[in-house]
Design a protein around this motif. Structure first.
Motif, PDB file in Angstrom:
ATOM      1  N   TRP A 409      -3.489 -12.641   6.396  1.00  0.00           N
ATOM      2  CA  TRP A 409      -3.455 -11.356   5.691  1.00  0.00           C
ATOM      3  C   TRP A 409      -4.014 -10.250   6.589  1.00  0.00           C
ATOM      4  O   TRP A 409      -3.418  -9.180   6.734  1.00  0.00           O
ATOM      5  CB  TRP A 409      -4.251 -11.445   4.392  1.00  0.00           C
ATOM      6  N   LYS A 410      -5.172 -10.518   7.213  1.00  0.00           N
ATOM      7  CA  LYS A 410      -5.826  -9.500   8.042  1.00  0.00           C
ATOM      8  C   LYS A 410      -5.006  -9.160   9.282  1.00  0.00           C
ATOM      9  O   LYS A 410      -5.096  -8.038   9.805  1.00  0.00           O
ATOM     10  CB  LYS A 410      -7.227  -9.979   8.435  1.00  0.00           C
ATOM     11  N   LYS A 411      -4.191 -10.095   9.758  1.00  0.00           N
ATOM     12  CA  LYS A 411      -3.322  -9.808  10.901  1.00  0.00           C
ATOM     13  C   LYS A 411      -2.220  -8.815  10.528  1.00  0.00           C
ATOM     14  O   LYS A 411      -1.723  -8.083  11.385  1.00  0.00           O
ATOM     15  CB  LYS A 411      -2.662 -11.091  11.400  1.00  0.00           C
ATOM     16  N   ASN A 412      -1.844  -8.803   9.258  1.00  0.00           N
ATOM     17  CA  ASN A 412      -0.679  -8.035   8.843  1.00  0.00           C
ATOM     18  C   ASN A 412      -0.985  -6.831   7.968  1.00  0.00           C
ATOM     19  O   ASN A 412      -0.154  -5.930   7.839  1.00  0.00           O
ATOM     20  CB  ASN A 412       0.300  -8.944   8.078  1.00  0.00           C
ATOM     21  N   GLU A 454      -0.146  -4.875 -13.183  1.00  0.00           N
ATOM     22  CA  GLU A 454       1.135  -5.159 -12.536  1.00  0.00           C
ATOM     23  C   GLU A 454       1.561  -4.043 -11.585  1.00  0.00           C
ATOM     24  O   GLU A 454       1.980  -4.311 -10.449  1.00  0.00           O
ATOM     25  CB  GLU A 454       2.215  -5.393 -13.599  1.00  0.00           C
ATOM     26  N   GLN A 455       1.443  -2.792 -12.032  1.00  0.00           N
ATOM     27  CA  GLN A 455       1.876  -1.682 -11.191  1.00  0.00           C
ATOM     28  C   GLN A 455       1.028  -1.567  -9.939  1.00  0.00           C
ATOM     29  O   GLN A 455       1.527  -1.337  -8.836  1.00  0.00           O
ATOM     30  CB  GLN A 455       1.836  -0.377 -11.999  1.00  0.00           C
ATOM     31  N   SER A 456      -0.280  -1.761 -10.107  1.00  0.00           N
ATOM     32  CA  SER A 456      -1.181  -1.683  -8.960  1.00  0.00           C
ATOM     33  C   SER A 456      -0.923  -2.812  -7.969  1.00  0.00           C
ATOM     34  O   SER A 456      -0.950  -2.609  -6.750  1.00  0.00           O
ATOM     35  CB  SER A 456      -2.642  -1.742  -9.447  1.00  0.00           C
ATOM     36  N   ALA A 457      -0.657  -4.024  -8.515  1.00  0.00           N
ATOM     37  CA  ALA A 457      -0.388  -5.171  -7.645  1.00  0.00           C
ATOM     38  C   ALA A 457       0.884  -4.958  -6.836  1.00  0.00           C
ATOM     39  O   ALA A 457       0.943  -5.280  -5.644  1.00  0.00           O
ATOM     40  CB  ALA A 457      -0.274  -6.440  -8.481  1.00  0.00           C
ATOM     41  N   LYS A 458       1.897  -4.424  -7.462  1.00  0.00           N
ATOM     42  CA  LYS A 458       3.153  -4.181  -6.757  1.00  0.00           C
ATOM     43  C   LYS A 458       2.995  -3.077  -5.711  1.00  0.00           C
ATOM     44  O   LYS A 458       3.633  -3.106  -4.651  1.00  0.00           O
ATOM     45  CB  LYS A 458       4.242  -3.796  -7.760  1.00  0.00           C
ATOM     46  N   ARG A 459       2.119  -2.118  -6.013  1.00  0.00           N
ATOM     47  CA  ARG A 459       1.921  -1.000  -5.096  1.00  0.00           C
ATOM     48  C   ARG A 459       1.039  -1.374  -3.906  1.00  0.00           C
ATOM     49  O   ARG A 459       1.257  -0.910  -2.782  1.00  0.00           O
ATOM     50  CB  ARG A 459       1.291   0.168  -5.865  1.00  0.00           C
ATOM     51  N   CYS A 460       0.016  -2.217  -4.168  1.00  0.00           N
ATOM     52  CA  CYS A 460      -0.961  -2.545  -3.118  1.00  0.00           C
ATOM     53  C   CYS A 460      -0.735  -3.915  -2.489  1.00  0.00           C
ATOM     54  O   CYS A 460      -1.541  -4.358  -1.673  1.00  0.00           O
ATOM     55  CB  CYS A 460      -2.377  -2.449  -3.676  1.00  0.00           C
ATOM     56  N   GLY A 461       0.328  -4.600  -2.865  1.00  0.00           N
ATOM     57  CA  GLY A 461       0.689  -5.843  -2.206  1.00  0.00           C
ATOM     58  C   GLY A 461      -0.107  -7.049  -2.666  1.00  0.00           C
ATOM     59  O   GLY A 461      -1.087  -6.929  -3.413  1.00  0.00           O
ATOM     60  N   MET A 462       0.331  -8.202  -2.222  1.00  0.00           N
ATOM     61  CA  MET A 462      -0.335  -9.445  -2.603  1.00  0.00           C
ATOM     62  C   MET A 462       0.010 -10.537  -1.618  1.00  0.00           C
ATOM     63  O   MET A 462       0.981 -10.433  -0.857  1.00  0.00           O
ATOM     64  CB  MET A 462       0.073  -9.865  -4.024  1.00  0.00           C
ATOM     65  N   GLY A 511       2.991 -16.077   2.095  1.00  0.00           N
ATOM     66  CA  GLY A 511       3.863 -14.923   2.251  1.00  0.00           C
ATOM     67  C   GLY A 511       3.120 -13.677   1.810  1.00  0.00           C
ATOM     68  O   GLY A 511       2.214 -13.756   0.973  1.00  0.00           O
ATOM     69  N   ILE A 512       3.479 -12.532   2.358  1.00  0.00           N
ATOM     70  CA  ILE A 512       2.782 -11.284   2.039  1.00  0.00           C
ATOM     71  C   ILE A 512       3.786 -10.228   1.586  1.00  0.00           C
ATOM     72  O   ILE A 512       4.764  -9.937   2.295  1.00  0.00           O
ATOM     73  CB  ILE A 512       1.989 -10.751   3.249  1.00  0.00           C
ATOM     74  N   ILE A 513       3.546  -9.695   0.405  1.00  0.00           N
ATOM     75  CA  ILE A 513       4.255  -8.497  -0.040  1.00  0.00           C
ATOM     76  C   ILE A 513       3.400  -7.323   0.413  1.00  0.00           C
ATOM     77  O   ILE A 513       2.280  -7.138  -0.069  1.00  0.00           O
ATOM     78  CB  ILE A 513       4.453  -8.481  -1.569  1.00  0.00           C
ATOM     79  N   LEU A 514       3.901  -6.572   1.382  1.00  0.00           N
ATOM     80  CA  LEU A 514       3.099  -5.520   2.012  1.00  0.00           C
ATOM     81  C   LEU A 514       2.828  -4.368   1.047  1.00  0.00           C
ATOM     82  O   LEU A 514       3.688  -4.015   0.217  1.00  0.00           O
ATOM     83  CB  LEU A 514       3.816  -4.999   3.250  1.00  0.00           C
ATOM     84  N   PRO A 515       1.651  -3.777   1.150  1.00  0.00           N
ATOM     85  CA  PRO A 515       1.326  -2.629   0.294  1.00  0.00           C
ATOM     86  C   PRO A 515       2.139  -1.394   0.672  1.00  0.00           C
ATOM     87  O   PRO A 515       2.544  -1.227   1.833  1.00  0.00           O
ATOM     88  CB  PRO A 515      -0.164  -2.412   0.558  1.00  0.00           C
ATOM     89  N   CYS A 519      -0.671   3.360  -1.413  1.00  0.00           N
ATOM     90  CA  CYS A 519      -1.879   2.554  -1.618  1.00  0.00           C
ATOM     91  C   CYS A 519      -2.723   2.528  -0.342  1.00  0.00           C
ATOM     92  O   CYS A 519      -3.944   2.662  -0.391  1.00  0.00           O
ATOM     93  CB  CYS A 519      -1.509   1.133  -2.029  1.00  0.00           C
ATOM     94  N   LEU A 520      -2.070   2.380   0.791  1.00  0.00           N
ATOM     95  CA  LEU A 520      -2.792   2.370   2.063  1.00  0.00           C
ATOM     96  C   LEU A 520      -3.558   3.662   2.276  1.00  0.00           C
ATOM     97  O   LEU A 520      -4.731   3.662   2.663  1.00  0.00           O
ATOM     98  CB  LEU A 520      -1.810   2.148   3.219  1.00  0.00           C
ATOM     99  N   ASN A 521      -2.900   4.787   1.986  1.00  0.00           N
ATOM    100  CA  ASN A 521      -3.548   6.089   2.168  1.00  0.00           C
ATOM    101  C   ASN A 521      -4.712   6.265   1.193  1.00  0.00           C
ATOM    102  O   ASN A 521      -5.749   6.835   1.549  1.00  0.00           O
ATOM    103  CB  ASN A 521      -2.527   7.216   1.973  1.00  0.00           C
ATOM    104  N   GLU A 522      -4.533   5.778  -0.029  1.00  0.00           N
ATOM    105  CA  GLU A 522      -5.586   5.891  -1.030  1.00  0.00           C
ATOM    106  C   GLU A 522      -6.817   5.097  -0.621  1.00  0.00           C
ATOM    107  O   GLU A 522      -7.951   5.573  -0.730  1.00  0.00           O
ATOM    108  CB  GLU A 522      -5.058   5.397  -2.379  1.00  0.00           C
ATOM    109  N   VAL A 523      -6.606   3.867  -0.152  1.00  0.00           N
ATOM    110  CA  VAL A 523      -7.733   3.022   0.267  1.00  0.00           C
ATOM    111  C   VAL A 523      -8.434   3.622   1.476  1.00  0.00           C
ATOM    112  O   VAL A 523      -9.666   3.648   1.555  1.00  0.00           O
ATOM    113  CB  VAL A 523      -7.245   1.593   0.584  1.00  0.00           C
TER     114      VAL A 523
END
Length: 527
Positions: A409-412, A454-462, A511-515, A519-523
């Motif tokens: 996860w941290k690599k990607n 659900e919306q947050s998970a889809k936006r910020c990846g998993m 597998g990674i669903i990318l954010p 979400c990246l900008n917010e974090v």
């Protein structure tokens, strides 16, 4: 000297100083430490039920998709005090055990001497549900303390017509129901006792029932309201678990298996009581071979003997009758709370000789069994299983698996991992070794995981994880498979399951669903 039935105490027959409390507390603390350490030192990962509770305890809910909420709330409280770790689950299970044993002793002090009550408590403590299965932090184990508390207060309420006891009885009943709906069997036992003893003819009994019932209703109403909002939930889960068997012959076989398994789990009590009986009879015969002592039960009041027998045996009997008539399949561990009074049944066998000698002999026998049991359990589940290469949950390298997939996860991804979509077991092993913010999306099901938006998970990846191990692979839910098809990057990690050379290997597909950029900008703006 204060006696245990003075205004400062609510237990024990008249004239008995409260001298054994420190002894009992010491014994129970040692029991708690012995079994918690045995499991904590030998397990790399907990039992499945323990992991399920760890996953659920990431959030306070009015209920969870399989069970009522109280055990998870209690574990949540412990996790606020201690870090999220595997040993907490073993501690929580054994904490329920020792609380129930404490109240078993208190109940015994109501109708016999403190020393004889201690003997009964010690003997029942070797039943498997208090030892090897007492480290399993499931709703059966966590119901022990509330069921015993309800029995104890029910005894006081009916014996003394005490409204205080009726109120506390209602509290324990509420806790038992909020732990598991099987508490209804115990409630039926209480009703049967009131019917058999004729106490339903008393107005004071009905007033007490009304008081207890009101307290139960206040306690469970929010959970009942939550249930009405669920399309599927604990009721549907229970209904599915109790789907009738095809024929009555199937039911007879199922009940036989249920009884045989539980006989095995109660067998340590029989062996311990037999050893104490033989040792005590031998000592008594050496002192005076002409005297044949009576059993302890003959010195109990007739009403107390009835209470022990009816309240102690009825839950098991009612369960078997209901299962036989309705062809309901039985799981052996559903009987966890059915044997809490079985230590008192030994009073019909143990001779009424000197209490000091009886206590010392019982402590010696039980202490030996507990130590051998705890060490044997820990060694067999941990070092031995690891050495021979047995791929069990106890030997599962959860910390290493968590590290490997988190590294991917941290690599990607540049933001912290907060959602792991997987089955309860694998996902729980991964998030347990991450920060508290990491949560499991159980089987990709948002309804079963209300702590995931659900919306947050889809936006910020998993991160999606699937167990691909050749040995003991977990069943993969189609929703997890569907999520894996949506990933942007995927791979597989592996690590030895045990220390045995050329032994089994844990393989996990990730597998990674990318954010999304938002979400990246917010974090990043918050950091």
């Amino acid at each position: 000297m204060n006696s245990c039935n003075s205004t400062n105490h609510i237990y024990s027959p008249p004239g008995q100083p409260c001298r054994l409390q420190l002894t009992v507390i010491t014994i129970l603390v040692l029991h708690l430490a012995l079994w918690t350490l045995s499991a904590a030192l030998s397990h790399k990962a907990p039992d499945w039920d323990n992991m399920e509770e760890l996953v659920w305890a990431g959030s306070l809910e009015w209920g969870y998709y399989k069970h009522p909420p109280l055990p998870t709330w209690l574990l949540y409280g412990l996790l606020q005090i201690f870090d999220r770790s595997v040993w907490i689950t073993f501690f929580a299970g054994q904490l329920s055990v020792v609380l129930s044993l404490w109240m078993i002793w208190k109940l015994g002090c109501e109708f016999t001497s403190q020393k004889r009550a201690l003997v009964a408590m010690l003997l029942v403590s070797v039943v498997a549900y208090f030892t090897v299965r007492g480290v399993m932090n499931n709703h059966n184990t966590m119901q022990l303390w509330s069921i015993v508390g309800a029995i104890w207060m029910f005894y006081r309420a009916t014996r003394y017509e005490s409204y205080r006891a009726w109120a506390v009885f209602g509290f324990f009943c509420g806790c038992a129901f909020l732990t598991k709906y099987s508490a209804l069997i115990q409630f039926a036992t209480f009703a049967l006792y009131l019917l058999v003893t004729g106490q339903l003819k008393r107005s004071s009994t009905w007033k007490g029932i009304a008081l207890a019932g009101l307290i139960v209703l206040i306690m469970v109403l929010p959970h009942l309201y939550w249930l009405t909002q669920q399309v599927s939930g604990p009721v549907a889960y229970a209904d599915n678990a109790m789907r009738p068997l095809v024929t009555y012959l199937d039911s007879v076989k199922d009940i036989s298996d249920f009884l045989l398994t539980n006989i095995g789990r109660v067998l340590p009590l029989v062996l311990a009581a037999g050893a104490v009986y033989g040792w005590t009879k031998y000592s008594a015969k050496k002192r005076n071979p002409r005297v044949i002592p009576t059993n302890i039960a003959t010195e109990l009041a007739k009403s107390d003997r009835l209470f022990i027998l009816l309240t102690g045996i009825a839950p098991l009997a009612l369960t078997i009758i209901i299962a036989g008539v309705l062809k309901v399949p039985l799981m052996a561990h559903w009987a966890t709370t059915f044997f809490v009074l079985f230590g008192f049944l030994t009073l019909w066998v143990l001779p009424a000789t000197g209490d000091n000698g009886l206590v010392k002999k019982t402590i010696a026998v039980v202490l030996l069994m507990q130590i051998i049991g705890a060490i044997g359990y820990g060694y067999a589940r941990g070092p031995l299983a690891d050495k021979v290469g047995r791929p069990s949950r106890a030997t599962f390298p959860g910390a290493e698996v968590s590290r490997l997939v988190h590294d991917e996860w941290k690599k990607n991804v540049s933001i912290p991992l907060s959602v792991v979509a997987s089955d309860t077991w694998l996902g729980g092993n991964i998030v347990t070794h991450l920060s508290r913010e990491a949560k499991v999306l159980i089987d990709g099901d948002y309804a079963a995981s209300p702590w995931i938006d659900e919306q947050s998970a889809k936006r910020c990846g998993m991160l999606i994880a699937i167990n691909k191990s050749e040995r003991s692979p977990d069943k993969v839910d189609p929703r997890i498979t569907a999520l894996m098809e949506k990933v942007s990057v995927r791979g597989e990690v592996s690590t030895p399951w045990t220390s045995k050379k050329n032994g089994p290997v844990v393989s996990v597909e990730w597998g990674i669903i990318l954010p999304q950029d938002s979400c990246l900008n917010e974090v990043r703006s918050k950091s």
